[in-house]
Design a protein around this motif. Structure first.
Motif, short mmCIF file in Angstrom:
data_model
loop_
_atom_site.label_atom_id
_atom_site.label_comp_id
_atom_site.label_asym_id
_atom_site.label_seq_id
_atom_site.Cartn_x
_atom_site.Cartn_y
_atom_site.Cartn_z
N TYR A 206 38.55 -68.22 -35.75
CA TYR A 206 37.12 -67.91 -35.74
C TYR A 206 36.93 -66.40 -35.87
CZ TYR A 206 38.54 -67.48 -30.82
OH TYR A 206 39.22 -67.17 -29.66
N ARG A 380 31.83 -67.66 -32.97
CA ARG A 380 31.14 -67.59 -34.27
C ARG A 380 32.16 -67.87 -35.36
NH1 ARG A 380 30.14 -63.81 -38.12
NH2 ARG A 380 31.14 -62.14 -36.93
N GLY A 384 29.17 -68.27 -40.18
CA GLY A 384 28.10 -67.75 -39.34
C GLY A 384 27.59 -68.72 -38.30
N SER A 385 27.97 -69.98 -38.39
CA SER A 385 27.53 -70.94 -37.38
C SER A 385 28.33 -70.74 -36.09
CB SER A 385 27.69 -72.37 -37.90
OG SER A 385 29.06 -72.64 -38.16
N ALA A 386 27.89 -71.41 -35.05
CA ALA A 386 28.54 -71.25 -33.75
C ALA A 386 28.98 -72.61 -33.23
CB ALA A 386 27.60 -70.60 -32.75
#
Length: 579
Positions: A206, A380, A384-386
């Protein structure tokens, strides 16, 4: 390369001492041959040509001279589509499949593929040939229940790779090649929808770790309001036997706002695990409307199964959680219980003849527990998503003693402490989380000023209760008695919750905000009473109205009607007329 082989020199419980010839490494998997049986084992210690292995099965029947074969691979899990809805043992064998082969009593040495290799999955590519990708990048997706299961570049690749080929949309098995990737050296690697990952190695594909700040709504009022848990945070639930740890975890797994739930039943009684297996397929997921089991994985290593596999069950669970977090999903991992895991560590440490620490637990107990909770977190991803992993671990301290090593080691690393009380459980005050001993470092879903005010009332009420225990009701003033009744009202109508009632079992955030503000406003408006009997009678009627209010669906006529009754009652006692 030829397999490294060895033979048993000594057997001591679940540990075997092995003489080998060749190169092996720590935590490598080996197989011990006992007649026709093939027992899985893990290398724990190496000293020149001697190794100590932990066997994950019963070791009766093993003899000096029995053959050992080392695999050169670490203890790993298979990851890919088909994990959800499964019940695995600590070594990721699907228990249902084992039962089909062996019946209701497991046979030693029996194993089965973790994923269905014949099932077809409808693959949809998400990248094109020529694109640059790296470990964890999305290559495509398949539907798995209600979630979109991302097919990722296996986590063991380093650096960027070029997509040389990506298959078209269609139905494929987990072992079919769906892409070919070329690394910097020009070597092409075929990729399918599944791969393996060592359980003791955290997944780090990540961009960055984020601070867990957003509250994770559980629908349990005492947790969300007073002792909140953050999305990506950690918490522990210590409590004596019979205080409701398992039930609280099951309620949380049903109502918490997460995508995936992983339950690690580590050393629990078989009856409790069987109950979970039977109940979950019948329960409806309030979020998706499908069965709760469709988004759940159960790792079961009960108290009647080999102790050595308890350790692996915890790591298997957290590794599967990390896999789904890499897809940008929110995962809740419930470990029940970490005490049984610690007991397994103590037993293994004793067999290894290590110097014992406090209460004979190994000296590294604290660091092991810390490393486990550290694998939680909010991250993250590359797009860009979490994604997040929230870990909730139960602790079963003997006699409810929170000073014992496992509880204290957990308290040093978790962000919230939900201490269960035997007295509250005995008084049928559920959830039996102690409102004065528990704490949380995370932000509540409600304004902090209101929560502080309620805590002050609860503390004052407890002080008065202690005085009453010595002096009796007659020995305290009417003012103190009113403080006691106020705290009892908060406890009865807000802290306690009926998990068997469909409406009261889950309290949405909006309802918590409204009800809690109204409750504090009501308490502030109640005037002084001149007689204790009148005050007691008034609070008893008020408490029943609030409980009826909790059972009324949010926004319904019954909800509005009961609220109006409460307002009229307060206006009347406050000497005002209701308009």
């Amino acid at each position: 390369m030829d397999d490294v082989r060895g033979h048993i020199r000594a057997v001591r419980g679940s540990m075997v001492t092995v003489v080998f010839d060749g190169r092996i490494h720590q935590n490598e998997i080996a197989y011990v041959f006992c007649g026709k049986e093939k027992l899985k084992a893990e290398v724990l210690r190496i000293d020149q040509n001697l190794a100590i292995l932990q066997v994950f099965e019963e070791t009766s029947g093993l003899r000096v001279g029995d053959e050992i074969v080392f695999t050169g691979k670490l203890l790993s899990v298979d990851v890919g589509p088909g994990l959800l809805g499964q019940v695995y043992d600590g070594l990721q064998n699907p228990l249902e499949k084992l039962a089909e082969k062996a019946g209701n009593f497991l046979i030693r040495g029996l194993s089965y593929d973790a994923l269905d290799k014949n099932r077809l999955w409808n693959f949809l590519p998400l990248t094109n040939a020529g694109k640059k990708v790296k470990a964890g990048s999305f290559l495509g997706e398949v539907g798995e229940g209600a979630i979109s299961h991302k097919i990722m570049v296996p986590f063991h690749f380093r650096g960027y790779l070029e997509v040389k080929y990506i298959t078209d949309s269609g139905a494929y098995t987990i072992h079919d090649t769906i892409a070919e990737l070329m690394d910097r050296e020009g070597t092409t690697h075929k990729v399918s929808m599944c791969f393996t990952w060592p359980v003791r190695v955290p997944v780090t594909c990540y961009e960055e770790r984020l601070l867990p700040e957003e509250p994770l709504l559980t629908g349990t009022r005492i947790i969300d309001t007073f002792f909140p848990v953050a999305r990506g945070g950690t918490y522990c639930i210590p409590g004596p036997f019979g205080a409701g740890k398992t039930v609280l975890q099951q309620i949380t797994s049903r109502y918490a706002k997460v995508d995936i739930v992983i339950i690690v039943a580590c050393g629990e009684r078989s009856g409790e695990v069987v109950e979970t297996m039977r109940e979950f397929p019948k329960l409806t997921d309030p979020t998706s409307g499908r069965t709760l089991m469709e988004r759940t994985i159960i790792i079961s290593n009960t108290s009647s199964m080999p102790v050595a596999a308890r350790d692996s069950s915890v790591y298997t669970g957290i590794t599967l959680a990390e896999y789904y977090r890499q897809m940008g999903l929110d995962v809740l991992l419930l470990a029940d219980s970490t005490s049984r895991w610690a007991q397994a560590m103590r037993e293994m440490s004793g067999l290894l003849e290590e110097i014992p620490g406090e209460e004979a637990f190994p000296a590294y107990l604290e660091s092991r527990i810390a490393r486990f909770y550290e694998r939680a977190g909010l991250i993250r991803l590359q797009d860009g998503s979490a994604g997040s992993i929230t870990i909730g671990g139960t602790v079963s301290p003997a006699g409810g003693n929170f000073d014992e090593p496992v509880t204290q080691s957990s308290l040093k690393v978790v962000g919230a402490f939900h201490g269960l009380s035997r007295e509250r459980a005995g008084a049928r005050r559920f959830p039996s989380i102690h409102p004065l001993e528990s704490w949380s470092k995370y932000r509540s879903v409600l304004p902090e000023e209101l929560v502080k005010h309620a805590r002050k009332l609860l503390r004052k009420g407890n002080e008065v209760f202690q005085m009453m225990s010595v002096l009796g009701e007659e020995g305290i003033t009417i003012k103190d008695y009113l403080d006691y009744l106020r705290s009892e009202l908060i406890d009865a109508v807000y802290l306690q919750q009926n998990s068997f009632d469909e409406t009261d079992a889950f309290c949405p955030r909006q309802r918590q905000e409204y009800v809690f503000s109204f409750l504090i406003e009501t308490l502030n408006r109640i005037p002084e009473f001149s007689e204790k009997e009148k005050a007691r009678s008034f609070f008893a009627r008020l408490q029943q109205l609030f409980i009826d209010w909790n059972y009324s669906p949010w926004g319904s006529e019954a909800f509005a009607g009961t609220e109006d009754l409460i307002r009229r009652m307060i206006d009347e006692v406050a000497g005002k007329s209701h308009e």
